[in-house]
Design a protein around this motif. Sequence first.
Motif, PDB file in Angstrom:
ATOM      1  N   GLY A 146       0.501  -1.032  -0.110  1.00  0.00           N
ATOM      2  CA  GLY A 146       0.091   0.113  -0.062  1.00  0.00           C
ATOM      3  C   GLY A 146       1.005   1.273   0.405  1.00  0.00           C
ATOM      4  N   MET A 147       1.679   0.929   0.977  1.00  0.00           N
ATOM      5  CA  MET A 147       3.209   2.498   1.029  1.00  0.00           C
ATOM      6  C   MET A 147       3.392   2.687  -0.244  1.00  0.00           C
ATOM      7  N   ILE A 148       4.275   1.595  -1.322  1.00  0.00           N
ATOM      8  CA  ILE A 148       4.823   1.493  -2.319  1.00  0.00           C
ATOM      9  C   ILE A 148       2.963   2.387  -3.809  1.00  0.00           C
ATOM     10  N   ALA A 265       1.228  11.923   2.535  1.00  0.00           N
ATOM     11  CA  ALA A 265       0.718  10.449   3.644  1.00  0.00           C
ATOM     12  C   ALA A 265       0.157   9.218   3.662  1.00  0.00           C
ATOM     13  N   ILE A 266      -0.230   8.688   2.648  1.00  0.00           N
ATOM     14  CA  ILE A 266      -0.629   7.607   2.122  1.00  0.00           C
ATOM     15  C   ILE A 266       0.314   6.028   2.223  1.00  0.00           C
ATOM     16  N   TYR A 318      -5.678  11.881   3.293  1.00  0.00           N
ATOM     17  CA  TYR A 318      -5.235  11.142   2.296  1.00  0.00           C
ATOM     18  C   TYR A 318      -4.616  10.463   3.879  1.00  0.00           C
ATOM     19  N   LEU A 319      -4.740  10.925   4.748  1.00  0.00           N
ATOM     20  CA  LEU A 319      -3.764  10.327   5.852  1.00  0.00           C
ATOM     21  C   LEU A 319      -5.281   8.578   5.975  1.00  0.00           C
ATOM     22  N   PHE A 320      -6.188   9.315   6.268  1.00  0.00           N
ATOM     23  CA  PHE A 320      -7.003   8.256   6.517  1.00  0.00           C
ATOM     24  C   PHE A 320      -7.481   7.457   5.056  1.00  0.00           C
ATOM     25  N   ILE A 321      -6.958   7.614   4.078  1.00  0.00           N
ATOM     26  CA  ILE A 321      -7.076   7.035   2.967  1.00  0.00           C
ATOM     27  C   ILE A 321      -6.096   5.674   2.934  1.00  0.00           C
TER      28      ILE A 321
END
Length: 397
Positions: A146-148, A265-266, A318-321
Amino acid sequence: MMMMKSINVMCNSRLFLEGILGLLSAFGPFVMDMYLAAFPEIAMFYRTEPSMVQLSLTACTVGLACGQLVFGAVSDAFGRKNPLLASLILYVVASFVCMESPSITIFIAMRFFQGLAAAGGVVISRSIAADRYAGAALARMYGVIGMINGVSTVVAPMFGGAVIDGWGWKAVFLLLLIIGLVMFLGTVALPESLPVASRQRLNPSVFVQGMKMVATNRKFSSPTVQYGFVMAMIFINLASGPFIMNRYGLTPGQISLVFGVNAVAIAIAAGVASGCRSMRKTMRIANIGMLVFAFATSATLLLELGFWIYEIAVFCMYLFIGGMCTASTTLAMEAERENAGMASAIFGTIGFVAGGIVSPLVGIGDILLTTSLLFVVVSAAAFYLSSLKGDRNISIK
């Protein structure tokens, strides 16, 4: 002998697996977004209308959606490695023909096949993770992916713009071709993750039955729909962000930088969410946060507040996304471990379909009003789904 043993150890290591699966999952965003800044240049090169160049993006999105269904089913029947290698060969060929297309028509057709092939990497990377890991380990793996993937979604246009400025639009497709070759070599060293005994028979009736079984499993379908909402939120921002920030007077370089900051943020949120013990609780918290900051972002747009207020609201959203990306992926794939290929195909297709639906809606009417309404409606729908009584029992530790 010692060297071969060392290579085998490396290829079976978690770090190697996380890296290659993360890069494979990022194929979608890079194939879709990396050439966006070259639209005017491509239109001039082929002496065609802008709408024809935009059609190449649509063709790629359709390819990504269809390809996940195809390669998901094929990988359940024949294992993960060989279908993945086949998709990468097709990807390299399509990338080369895109670069050397003599007409816009052939370019559009090759963009479809490029998206179709890239879908193999996207869908099979999730399936391999589900084959190899379970529970908290699976959540951690999807957190890394998810981070990448989250970073690549918003960095791709920025990186592509820099390449185009320096070497022209064809350089983007040359770079995509090189990435495909590197991934092919990495996949050759990747061990097969699906045993022969666990493979499914491939025929139309089994395919339809498998789709029906996966889609009617509420523990799978609910987080999959949530993922669709998440992708819709990302695509709303990608489609509207450049125009909104242009109103604030930002230059193209500054707009690219803002997208990069939001990508962080993501990435942060996806990493934090992967360490949470309950994915259901993580989903619930992320739903609430996304809804709150969707309203906050909409308020900054409708009231035409300053840029930094707008950007802070988007960053927090975007943090919560990012948290929802990890939670929804983990919940969905854990619910259908025995049909991981089919599940991954349906999961990914829903995300691209949702993004494809909302993107053109952003351009209807006043962009500030339309974007605000879309943010609120999509986040509210996601929140409502998570609050349904039957949904609360879906959990993974």
